[in-house]
Enzyme design. Structure first.
Site, short mmCIF file in Angstrom:
data_model
loop_
_atom_site.label_atom_id
_atom_site.label_comp_id
_atom_site.label_asym_id
_atom_site.label_seq_id
_atom_site.Cartn_x
_atom_site.Cartn_y
_atom_site.Cartn_z
N CYS A 2 29.75 48.85 34.80
CA CYS A 2 28.69 49.55 34.12
C CYS A 2 29.05 49.72 32.65
O CYS A 2 30.15 50.14 32.32
CB CYS A 2 28.37 50.93 34.70
N ARG A 27 30.43 44.06 31.67
CA ARG A 27 30.82 45.21 32.50
C ARG A 27 29.90 45.40 33.70
O ARG A 27 30.13 46.27 34.54
CB ARG A 27 30.82 46.49 31.67
N TRP A 70 26.37 47.87 37.36
CA TRP A 70 27.05 47.14 38.43
C TRP A 70 26.93 48.05 39.64
O TRP A 70 27.57 49.11 39.70
CB TRP A 70 28.52 46.90 38.05
N ASN A 96 28.64 56.04 34.28
CA ASN A 96 29.55 55.02 34.78
C ASN A 96 30.59 55.72 35.64
O ASN A 96 31.24 56.64 35.17
CB ASN A 96 30.23 54.31 33.59
N GLY A 97 30.70 55.30 36.90
CA GLY A 97 31.70 55.92 37.77
C GLY A 97 31.15 56.12 39.16
O GLY A 97 30.10 55.58 39.51
N GLU A 464 46.60 33.03 42.09
CA GLU A 464 45.76 33.21 40.90
C GLU A 464 44.79 32.03 40.75
O GLU A 464 43.63 32.21 40.37
CB GLU A 464 46.65 33.38 39.66
N LYS A 468 40.68 32.19 40.31
CA LYS A 468 39.89 31.54 39.24
C LYS A 468 38.77 30.70 39.83
O LYS A 468 37.62 30.76 39.39
CB LYS A 468 40.77 30.65 38.35
N GLU A 471 36.03 32.90 41.52
CA GLU A 471 35.23 33.68 40.56
C GLU A 471 34.19 32.82 39.84
O GLU A 471 33.06 33.23 39.66
CB GLU A 471 36.14 34.27 39.47
N HIS A 487 52.17 27.57 59.12
CA HIS A 487 52.10 28.70 60.05
C HIS A 487 50.66 29.15 60.29
O HIS A 487 50.43 30.29 60.67
CB HIS A 487 52.94 29.87 59.52
N LYS A 580 33.94 42.81 34.55
CA LYS A 580 35.20 42.60 33.84
C LYS A 580 36.13 43.79 34.00
O LYS A 580 37.33 43.63 34.20
CB LYS A 580 34.89 42.39 32.35
C1 G6P Z 1 38.34 42.69 37.68
C2 G6P Z 1 38.12 41.37 36.99
C3 G6P Z 1 39.39 40.52 37.11
C4 G6P Z 1 40.60 41.30 36.59
C5 G6P Z 1 40.75 42.63 37.30
C6 G6P Z 1 41.83 43.51 36.65
O1 G6P Z 1 38.38 42.50 39.04
O2 G6P Z 1 37.01 40.69 37.52
O3 G6P Z 1 39.22 39.34 36.34
O4 G6P Z 1 41.74 40.53 36.78
O5 G6P Z 1 39.53 43.36 37.23
O6 G6P Z 1 41.43 43.83 35.35
P1 G6P Z 1 42.42 44.43 34.28
O7 G6P Z 1 41.56 44.76 33.11
O8 G6P Z 1 43.05 45.64 34.89
O9 G6P Z 1 43.44 43.38 33.97
#
Ligand code: G6P
Length: 585
Positions: A2, A27, A70, A96-97, A464, A468, A471, A487, A580
């Site tokens: 948000c 956001r 969001w 927001n929250g 990771e 990627k 996402e 396994h 984000k």
């Molecule tokens: C969200 C984003 C991710 C990010 C994570 C942690 O889930 O979509 O891309 O890695 O938050 O964010 P930060 O700002 O704590 O690195």
């Protein structure tokens, strides 16, 4: 999670709110809305979907608020979009929250006769304020904040007040200071093209911004006035534009030609001091979420291999379960690009309650994490806007390497290796390289699954890599430790199932055996690393950098994810369901 914006000044608020909110869209982007104040009347427009101009220009007034959502409580519907109003439209609020006690509060308010228009938890704030409006809007906001459970940032306009009132109990809010005009937002990029002077609102504080007056900060509980300093931010507005690139993600991937070098721009004395703290500590934890969490997991390997030091990674949302192991001798290293992720902040709070020293690695100066930490390393990557983190990842890794080399009393050697790696990345990121990865993406973009395996340092990067690809392209992707494949997950390998194999170019025999196991079952093996092994059907070359291979191996995967997303027509910078900065638990 948000985005909030507010404006008080001498110009028409609506166009400013609109432009600022677009800058906060990373956001949250399922719906949006604005409210302005004009001639003691509140004007509102909201909509479902991404921010577009529908109706916003019709809002009059020089005071206003905006919100991009969001969804947490309540579907993605126009009625659930913010701002929300009370029964008599005394106030409009954006939030927001998450209000943890919202069910009890809502029940009580309903009993008192309040009528709700949405399914959100946020709407109760407007009704709570209405309950106390007789005491004046400032006091009514303060009283409302006192009963909200959970973490919140709230911005309010009222037909009875010529300005904005905002309050924070967990989620971020920053005041931007212009020439006789003020902004309030959940993140600096919202107003960075208009001012780089800011005042931070801390937890438990509120701010009253009346037109033509300086903002007044107060403690919510005691109502005492708090003095604040104006801080100048050294990001510039251009850094938050896409420039010649089509998407932020590709811009940020390409910026890795410089960002690793910028990350190394740390005070050596601070690196040595923190390395010494790591050495002395009895129990060192690394914590983070999502991509930053995978950086932390890589940290376990980095400290073990380079500095012979045992550190533990715990994902932030689970960290409170480890509180019994925390003492005054424990050290916590929290990694977060935004410095605002609620789970990370909660982990830090739990640690601080036990007297743990907190070191943070973040991209945002003045973020809540920065302000909660005993010492902060800023990664200096510049604003990261694409939801999928790229340049922050490699910069965070660079700092962990620096700390480990310093702990091993070898910081100069470590710096040299990192600088050499940065220059190899510069060479690697050329148009021919991207073209090669694009061709592989074209071949893979209709696959329903992609698996990624790695061992040692490259195991966290396999995880990771999966993040990627998920996402950005929405392809089902999963990362595994190479040895774990047999396994269970190997049952999923069918003819032509793609499996990406992350290698180092040395000591690769075990991971190559795992690649053979995939190949023997008909899988399509895509190797990433400095050497072209015979088992690879396709190969993405990365420079040979030994223990630093996570930094170079993740970059082609970022590019692959980007091109997979493009071929599949995905929203690259704002993927569905994600945000984000995740400021709720
Ligand atoms: C969200 C984003 C991710 C990010 C994570 C942690 O889930 O979509 O891309 O890695 O938050 O964010 P930060 O700002 O704590 O690195």
């Amino acid at each position: 999670m948000c985005g909030i914006i507010g404006y008080v000044g001498h110009r028409e608020a609506a166009p400013i709110l609109f432009a600022s909110l677009q800058k906060l869209e990373y956001r949250g982007y399922d719906s949006y809305g604005f409210a302005t104040l004009h001639q003691r009347k509140i004007w509102i427009r909201k909509n479902k979907g991404k921010i577009s101009e529908a109706g916003f220009e019709k809002l009059p007034g020089t005071i206003g608020i905006g919100h991009t959502r969001w969804a947490t409580h309540g579907n993605v519907e126009k009625t659930n979009a913010h701002p929300h109003v009370d029964c008599e439209k005394h106030v409009a609020i954006v939030h927001n929250g998450i209000i943890e006690n919202f069910e009890i509060l809502k029940k009580r308010l309903k009993k008192d006769g309040h009528k709700f228009r949405s399914q959100t938890d946020s709407e109760i704030i407007a009704h709570l304020i209405e309950n106390n409006i007789g005491a004046g809007v400032e006091e009514a906001v303060r009283r409302a904040m006192l009963v909200l459970g959970g973490r919140s940032a709230v911005v309010v306009i009222s037909r009875d007040f010529d300005g904005i009132i905002a309050a924070r109990t967990g989620s971020p809010l920053i005041v931007g200071v212009g020439e006789n005009e003020y902004y309030i937002a959940s993140d600096i990029p919202a107003f960075l093209n208009r001012t780089n002077k800011v005042m931070y609102l801390d937890d438990g504080q509120m701010v009253i911004i009346e037109k033509n007056k300086a903002p007044v900060f107060k403690d919510i509980k005691s109502n005492d006035i708090i003095k604040k300093r104006i801080i100048t931010i050294d990001w510039d507005a251009e850094q938050i534009e896409k420039g010649k690139y089509k998407h932020y993600m590709i811009k940020e991937i390409m910026e890795q030609k410089e960002t690793i070098i910028r990350a190394l721009n740390q005070d050596s004395r601070a690196i040595k001091k923190v390395a010494n703290e790591i050495d002395k500590a009895f129990g060192v934890f690394l914590t983070g979420c999502g991509t930053a969490g995978k950086v932390c997991l890589t940290g376990e390997y980095i400290f073990s291999n380079i500095a012979n030091k045992h550190v533990n990674y715990v994902t932030s949302s689970e960290f409170p379960n480890y509180k019994n192991f925390l003492t005054k001798k424990t050290l916590l290293i929290a990694v977060s690009q935004s410095g605002e992720t609620a789970d990370v902040l909660e982990a830090v709070k739990v640690a601080k309650e036990k007297g743990v020293k907190v070191i943070s690695i973040t991209n945002v100066k003045g973020s809540t994490l920065d302000r909660m930490s005993d010492y902060t390393f800023l990664i200096n990557a510049g604003p990261e806007k694409a939801v999928a983190s790229t340049k922050a990842t490699t910069a965070q890794l660079a700092i962990l390497y620096l700390l480990a080399y310093s702990l091993a009393k070898n910081i100069d050697h470590g710096k040299r290796l990192l600088l050499e790696t940065a220059s190899k990345i510069n060479d690697m990121l050329n148009p021919r390289y991207e073209e090669h990865i694009k061709k592989i993406a074209k071949r893979l973009h209709r696959k329903k699954d992609i698996f990624i395996i790695g061992r040692g340092f490259n195991y966290p990067m396999a995880l990771e890599s999966a993040i990627k690809i998920q996402e950005v392209s929405y392809i089902h992707a999963q990362g595994f430790a190479g040895g774990e494949l047999k396994h269970g997950p190997i049952a999923l390998i069918e003819k032509n199932t793609p499996c990406i194999v992350l290698t180092k170019g040395e000591d690769d025999h075990d991971i190559i055996s795992n690649a053979m196991e995939v190949k023997a079952r008909g899988g399509l093996v895509i190797g990433v690393g400095p050497k072209r092994y015979g088992v690879f059907d396709l190969w993405i070359k990365t420079p040979s950098v030994g223990v630093l291979s996570p930094i170079v191996n993740i970059i082609p995967i970022q590019l692959l994810a980007y091109h997979l997303g493009l071929f599949r027509g995905c929203e690259i910078d704002t993927p569905r369901n994600l945000a984000k900065s995740v400021t709720v638990k």
